[in-house]
Structures are given as structure tokens and as C-alpha cells.
Design an enzyme around this catalytic site. Structure first.
Site, PDB file in Angstrom:
ATOM      1  N   LYS A 197      22.831 -14.617  -8.064  1.00 58.64           N
ATOM      2  CA  LYS A 197      22.313 -15.327  -6.891  1.00 58.64           C
ATOM      3  C   LYS A 197      21.576 -16.598  -7.301  1.00 58.64           C
ATOM      4  O   LYS A 197      20.742 -16.569  -8.204  1.00 58.64           O
ATOM      5  CB  LYS A 197      21.374 -14.402  -6.105  1.00 58.64           C
ATOM      6  N   GLY A 248      23.963 -21.130  -3.594  1.00 61.27           N
ATOM      7  CA  GLY A 248      25.105 -20.221  -3.567  1.00 61.27           C
ATOM      8  C   GLY A 248      25.015 -19.166  -4.647  1.00 61.27           C
ATOM      9  O   GLY A 248      23.929 -18.666  -4.962  1.00 61.27           O
ATOM     10  N   TYR A 307       0.874  -1.169   0.000  1.00 65.14           N
ATOM     11  CA  TYR A 307       0.000   0.000   0.000  1.00 65.14           C
ATOM     12  C   TYR A 307       0.917   1.226   0.000  1.00 65.14           C
ATOM     13  O   TYR A 307       1.149   1.846   1.030  1.00 65.14           O
ATOM     14  CB  TYR A 307      -0.931  -0.030   1.216  1.00 65.14           C
ATOM     15  N   ASP A 317      18.606  -8.933   0.209  1.00 66.14           N
ATOM     16  CA  ASP A 317      19.160  -7.674   0.723  1.00 66.14           C
ATOM     17  C   ASP A 317      20.331  -7.957   1.659  1.00 66.14           C
ATOM     18  O   ASP A 317      21.341  -7.248   1.652  1.00 66.14           O
ATOM     19  CB  ASP A 317      18.080  -6.878   1.455  1.00 66.14           C
TER      20      ASP A 317
END
Length: 317
Positions: A224, A229, A104, A259
């Protein structure tokens, strides 16, 4: 300052129970956002980080600034908006480790970021500009802010790091593809996932993704691969290889692992570690994040990270 990033943070609400949210009655609240997740991860490892953003002049905005500041990230360039609200989102644990995220954030304070939001003197104090593909998707003005920051960063010879972090709900596939590819062309280091490589270049092969990105300009690419790995490739050092992942016995919450991975790799490079060791650090932090509910709660400090790497407790490899 080591790393500066630009982007939106929001307040995250998670039901206390699993299953469809229509049946949920009690929620916990936390802070989250791809850029602040990475900045906080870096801060916990001892790096100096700064956040450029906008929040609403409301209680959620105050919560975000207080929490991010409390984690050691500089918030002096976070403006408060008297008209637009702070964004929120919900994380729905549908079953097992399957998670749905509901945003939102339309017309949120952060969506009004623009080139004037970028303080050049502040930005260019840092060594690294960390960008995700989320911020340019929020609005045209946000996209202009990102490209303005990239221009200034390049003028001052900063290292530009991109995590594509594509949010398909925020823009059209055509716009997402063209914008991410353009930003990648200005970047020094890129962290795509295999699914993002498939979306951008039509291949999920890590070596093929790295080659396609190298052709655009980035010197270093780290692809990634989740618990398997990551594949890494650096043109200038003529270095390619695979960093082994960490298999987690029980995934509590997978959101935010990428992240954390980015924080680990950037941290390793700032510390002067070889690329493979930096990527291994990223894999370790990504695994740690999945073991804890919440986006930032599982991010380790150096002592915790070193202990995990030395013992690999609760993990089989």
C-alpha cells in the site's frame, strides 16, 4: 462462507469538536475494529463473512454484536464474557486531518481469546482466513489462537491473507517484528504498507518489500502506498505492476482506509478479477472510506462502488 476473521471490535468515541480531548464535552459512538471493518466491507459487497471474537457481557458488547450482525456478518462464534469488559477507544481530531487514537482495551474480553475459541468446523467452512497483526499483539492467548487458526486453515487448504496492521503501542518492536514475519511465512497473500515494510525489512521500496515477503513464502504481495496507489506482485502468475490511486480532495477521516483497501482486494480476488483490477478496487474503497467520518460508514455497496469507479466524482487522479 467466503471469509472468516479473528479479532477484537470495540466501541469508538469521537468528540464532536476538533482539538485536544480535554476540552471535548460531547461525543458520538460507533463500532470499529480492523477485522470487522474488513468483514463489513466484504459483506456490503455481497460476500458471506464470519467473525470469531469475545465481547463483554455488557451494553457495549450488545451494541457490537447487534451492529456487526446488522451489517450482514455472522456473529454466531462471538462469545460473551461475564467478567472482562468490551474494549473502547477514542479518536482525537487534533488538527486538520491529523488524528490520534487512544485505546482502553487492556484485559478486555477479546484479549482472552485462545485456541479453544476457534471452532474448526466453523472456520474451515470458509475459503479465506483473514488475519491482522493486531490480534496476536493483544495477549499470549490471542497469539496462540491466531497460530492455531492458521494451522487449521492450512490443513484445509484455505487461503490465508495477512494485513500486518502493526500497532506499536501493543507490543515491543522485537516481538512485533518476529511475530508478523512468522505469520507472513504461513500466508498466501500479504498487504503491507511502505512504513511496515521499513519496520520489518529496513526498506520502504515497494519492490524490495515484495521481494522480502516472497522469500518468506507468500505468493502474492500488495504494498500500500496511500493516495499513490499500490504495488502488486504475484509469483505464480509472474505478474508485477502498479495500480493507480485515487486522490481525495478533502480527507475527512483517514482511519479505516487500509481495512477498506483489504476488503476491496479480497473481494476482487473472490470475484475472479485480475490482480490489478482487484488492487484498483481496493484503492477505490480506501479512498471512499477517507471521505466519511467513521471506520465503516464510508464502506460502499456494489452499486456505490461501481458508480464511483465510473465517475470518480469529487476525486482528481
Amino acid at each position: 462462507m467466503d471469509v472468516i476473521s479473528i479479532g477484537e471490535a470495540m466501541v469508538l468515541f469521537t468528540p464532536e469538536t476538533s482539538g485536544p480531548m480535554r476540552y471535548a464535552r460531547d461525543y458520538t459512538s460507533r463500532i470499529a475494529g480492523a477485522e470487522i471493518n474488513t468483514l463489513i466491507g466484504l459483506s456490503k459487497l455481497g460476500h458471506q463473512t464470519g467473525w470469531i471474537s469475545r465481547v463483554g457481557s455488557d451494553e457495549f458488547g450488545a451494541m457490537l454484536k447487534n451492529a456487526v450482525r446488522g451489517e450482514g456478518v455472522d456473529v454466531s462464534e462471538v462469545a460473551e464474557d461475564d467478567e472482562a469488559p468490551t474494549g473502547i477507544f477514542f479518536k482525537e481530531n487534533v488538527y486538520g486531518d491529523h488524528v490520534r487514537v487512544h485505546y482502553y482495551r487492556k484485559h478486555s474480553a477479546a484479549s482472552f481469546l485462545n485456541p479453544e475459541s476457534i471452532n474448526e468446523d466453523y472456520l474451515t467452512e470458509a475459503k479465506v482466513l483473514y488475519i491482522t497483526g493486531i490480534t496476536p499483539a493483544l495477549s499470549d492467548s490471542c497469539s496462540k489462537a491466531v497460530f492455531h487458526a492458521i494451522e487449521k486453515a492450512k490443513q484445509h487448504k484455505m487461503t490465508i491473507v495477512l494485513d500486518p496492521n502493526i500497532r506499536y503501542k501493543l507490543w515491543t518492536e522485537e516481538k512485533a517484528r518476529s511475530t508478523i514475519i512468522e505469520i507472513a511465512g504461513h500466508s498466501d497473500i500479504v498487504f503491507p504498507g511502505t512504513s511496515e515494510g521499513e519496520f520489518l525489512f529496513g526498506t520502504s521500496d515497494p519492490e524490495g518489500i515484495a521481494e522480502a515477503l516472497h522469500d518468506l513464502g507468500p505468493d502474492t504481495v500488495v504494498v500500500k502506498k496511500g493516495e499513490e496507489g499500490a504495488y502488486y506482485s504475484c509469483l505464480s502468475k509472474k505478474e508485477q505492476g502498479h495500480a493507480e490511486g485515487f486522490r481525495v480532495k478533502q480527507v475527512i477521516d483517514p482511519v479505516g482506509a487500509g481495512d477498506g483497501f483489504a476488503a476491496g482486494v479480497v473481494s476482487g480476488l473472490l470475484d475472479g478479477l485480475p490482480l490489478k483490477e482487484s488492487v484498483t478496487r481496493g484503492c477505490a474503497i480506501g479512498a471512499l472510506v477517507t471521505m466519511v467520518n467513521g471506520d465503516i460508514e464510508g464502506l460502499p455497496d456494489r452499486k456505490t462502488l461501481e458508480l464511483y469507479l465510473s465517475t470518480k466524482s469529487d476525486v482528481s487522479r
